[in-house]
Design an enzyme around this catalytic site. Structure first.
Site, PDB file in Angstrom:
ATOM      1  N   HIS A   8       0.872  -1.174   0.000  1.00  0.00           N
ATOM      2  CA  HIS A   8       0.000   0.000   0.000  1.00  0.00           C
ATOM      3  C   HIS A   8       0.903   1.217   0.000  1.00  0.00           C
ATOM      4  O   HIS A   8       2.119   1.105   0.166  1.00  0.00           O
ATOM      5  CB  HIS A   8      -0.965  -0.015   1.180  1.00  0.00           C
ATOM      6  CG  HIS A   8      -0.292   0.032   2.526  1.00  0.00           C
ATOM      7  ND1 HIS A   8       0.561  -0.959   2.969  1.00  0.00           N
ATOM      8  CD2 HIS A   8      -0.330   0.961   3.512  1.00  0.00           C
ATOM      9  CE1 HIS A   8       0.992  -0.646   4.183  1.00  0.00           C
ATOM     10  NE2 HIS A   8       0.480   0.520   4.528  1.00  0.00           N
ATOM     11  N   HIS A  30       1.224   3.877   1.986  1.00  0.00           N
ATOM     12  CA  HIS A  30       1.640   4.598   3.191  1.00  0.00           C
ATOM     13  C   HIS A  30       3.107   5.026   3.044  1.00  0.00           C
ATOM     14  O   HIS A  30       3.937   4.257   2.550  1.00  0.00           O
ATOM     15  CB  HIS A  30       1.508   3.689   4.417  1.00  0.00           C
ATOM     16  CG  HIS A  30       0.377   4.051   5.334  1.00  0.00           C
ATOM     17  ND1 HIS A  30      -0.226   3.131   6.155  1.00  0.00           N
ATOM     18  CD2 HIS A  30      -0.238   5.245   5.572  1.00  0.00           C
ATOM     19  CE1 HIS A  30      -1.178   3.743   6.865  1.00  0.00           C
ATOM     20  NE2 HIS A  30      -1.211   5.016   6.521  1.00  0.00           N
ATOM     21  N   ASP A  47       5.568   5.283   5.093  1.00  0.00           N
ATOM     22  CA  ASP A  47       6.656   4.491   5.687  1.00  0.00           C
ATOM     23  C   ASP A  47       6.983   3.246   4.855  1.00  0.00           C
ATOM     24  O   ASP A  47       8.051   2.666   5.003  1.00  0.00           O
ATOM     25  CB  ASP A  47       6.353   4.108   7.153  1.00  0.00           C
ATOM     26  CG  ASP A  47       5.032   3.383   7.332  1.00  0.00           C
ATOM     27  OD1 ASP A  47       4.039   3.791   6.709  1.00  0.00           O
ATOM     28  OD2 ASP A  47       4.995   2.391   8.091  1.00  0.00           O
ATOM     29  N   HIS A  48       6.081   2.872   3.956  1.00  0.00           N
ATOM     30  CA  HIS A  48       6.340   1.728   3.068  1.00  0.00           C
ATOM     31  C   HIS A  48       6.920   2.152   1.714  1.00  0.00           C
ATOM     32  O   HIS A  48       7.293   1.294   0.917  1.00  0.00           O
ATOM     33  CB  HIS A  48       5.051   0.930   2.829  1.00  0.00           C
ATOM     34  CG  HIS A  48       4.584   0.201   4.050  1.00  0.00           C
ATOM     35  ND1 HIS A  48       4.591  -1.170   4.162  1.00  0.00           N
ATOM     36  CD2 HIS A  48       4.116   0.677   5.235  1.00  0.00           C
ATOM     37  CE1 HIS A  48       4.139  -1.525   5.349  1.00  0.00           C
ATOM     38  NE2 HIS A  48       3.842  -0.417   6.023  1.00  0.00           N
ATOM     39  N   HIS A  99      -6.908  -2.409   5.653  1.00  0.00           N
ATOM     40  CA  HIS A  99      -5.903  -1.617   6.367  1.00  0.00           C
ATOM     41  C   HIS A  99      -6.423  -0.194   6.485  1.00  0.00           C
ATOM     42  O   HIS A  99      -6.389   0.568   5.529  1.00  0.00           O
ATOM     43  CB  HIS A  99      -4.571  -1.656   5.618  1.00  0.00           C
ATOM     44  CG  HIS A  99      -3.485  -0.860   6.291  1.00  0.00           C
ATOM     45  ND1 HIS A  99      -3.370  -0.749   7.659  1.00  0.00           N
ATOM     46  CD2 HIS A  99      -2.461  -0.127   5.783  1.00  0.00           C
ATOM     47  CE1 HIS A  99      -2.340   0.011   7.949  1.00  0.00           C
ATOM     48  NE2 HIS A  99      -1.768   0.414   6.826  1.00  0.00           N
ATOM     49  N   ASP A 147       0.369  -4.421   6.322  1.00  0.00           N
ATOM     50  CA  ASP A 147       0.072  -3.870   7.653  1.00  0.00           C
ATOM     51  C   ASP A 147      -1.246  -4.395   8.194  1.00  0.00           C
ATOM     52  O   ASP A 147      -2.097  -3.619   8.609  1.00  0.00           O
ATOM     53  CB  ASP A 147       0.002  -2.334   7.570  1.00  0.00           C
ATOM     54  CG  ASP A 147       1.363  -1.705   7.749  1.00  0.00           C
ATOM     55  OD1 ASP A 147       2.333  -2.431   8.022  1.00  0.00           O
ATOM     56  OD2 ASP A 147       1.459  -0.469   7.608  1.00  0.00           O
TER      57      ASP A 147
HETATM   58 ZN   LIG Z   1       0.215   1.130   6.544  1.00  0.00          ZN
END
Ligand SMILES: [Zn+2]
Length: 204
Positions: free
Chosen positions: A90, A92, A94-95, A180, A203
Site C-alpha cells: 500500500h 503509506h 513508511d512503506h 488496512h 500492515d
Molecule cells: Zn500502513
C-alpha cells in the site's frame, strides 16, 4: 566529494556486487526470506522501514520499500543495482519513502533496465512525481561527468488488482486485498516458488 564517490563505486563494484547473499547462502532455486526493515513510522535507529526480500536462487523479490532500503540491501549483500521486482502492499509513506532510493540509487550503482514495480492504483502517479522531482539529478547524472546509462532510472509500473500479478521462471505471485485502515486498496502477496510458499500480509 566526487573522488570519494568514485572510489566507493570501485570498491562496491567488487565483492559486494559480484557475490550476493543469494550466491553465498542460497542454493539454486532455494527460497530465503530476509527481513530488511521491520520498523514503524517512528524513526528507530535499530529498525529501518518496512521492506522484505524474498530471494529465490539469484532473483530478489522485494515487498515494500521503506526508508533505508538500499542500505539494508547492501547490509544483506543483496543487489544494490536493481532487484528483480518490487511489490508494494500500500502507499503509506513508511512503506514507500525508500522507493526513490530504490529507483535512483540502483541506477547510480549500475542499473540499466527498467525497475519492475507492482502495486495499487496511485503507484504510477507516485512514480511519475518522483521522477519529476529528481529531474535535475537525472539530467546531471546523464549528461554530466558521470554518464550514467540514459534511461536506466526508468520504472515499469504495473497497477494491479487481486489475482496472479507475476508468473515467471517458476515463481508465481498472487495479490489479494487486505483491510488496512481507510485505504481503498491494500494488498498482501503470496509467493509460490519451486520450494516454498511465502505470504506477506502488509500492515494487517
Ligand atoms: Zn500502513
Amino acid at each position: 566529494m566526487q573522488r570519494r564517490a568514485f572510489l566507493w563505486l570501485l570498491v562496491s563494484g567488487g565483492a559486494a556486487a559480484s557475490q550476493t547473499t543469494a550466491q553465498l547462502v542460497a542454493p539454486r532455486e532455494s527460497t530465503v526470506v530476509v527481513l530488511l526493515g521491520t520498523g514503524m513510522p517512528r524513526p528507530d535507529p535499530e529498525a529501518s522501514g518496512p521492506a522484505t526480500a524474498i530471494v529465490v536462487g539469484e532473483r530478489v523479490f522485494l515487498v515494500d520499500a521503506g526508508p533505508g532500503v538500499e542500505r539494508r540491501l547492501a547490509a544483506a549483500h543483496l543487489p544494490i543495482d536493481g532487484v528483480t521486482a518490487l511489490f508494494v502492499t500500500h502507499l503509506h509513506s513508511d512503506h514507500t519513502l525508500g522507493y526513490p532510493d530504490l529507483i535512483f540509487t540502483s541506477w547510480v550503482m549500475g542499473r540499466a533496465k527498467p525497475l519492475a514495480a507492482y502495486g495499487p492504483q496511485g503507484l504510477r502517479a507516485m512514480t511519475d512525481h518522483i521522477l519529476a522531482a529528481w529531474a535535475e539529478d537525472i539530467d546531471v547524472r546523464t549528461n554530466g561527468l558521470e554518464k550514467r546509462t540514459p534511461g536506466g532510472y526508468r520504472v515499469d509500473v504495473h497497477e494491479i488488482g487481486p489475482g496472479v500479478v507475476y508468473d515467471s521462471g517458476g515463481v508465481r505471485v498472487t495479490a489479494f486485498g487486505v483491510e488496512h485502515g481507510t485505504w481503498r486498496e491494500a494488498y498482501g502477496y503470496r509467493f509460490d516458488t519451486p520450494t516454498r510458499s511465502v505470504v506477506i500480509s502488509g500492515d494487517t
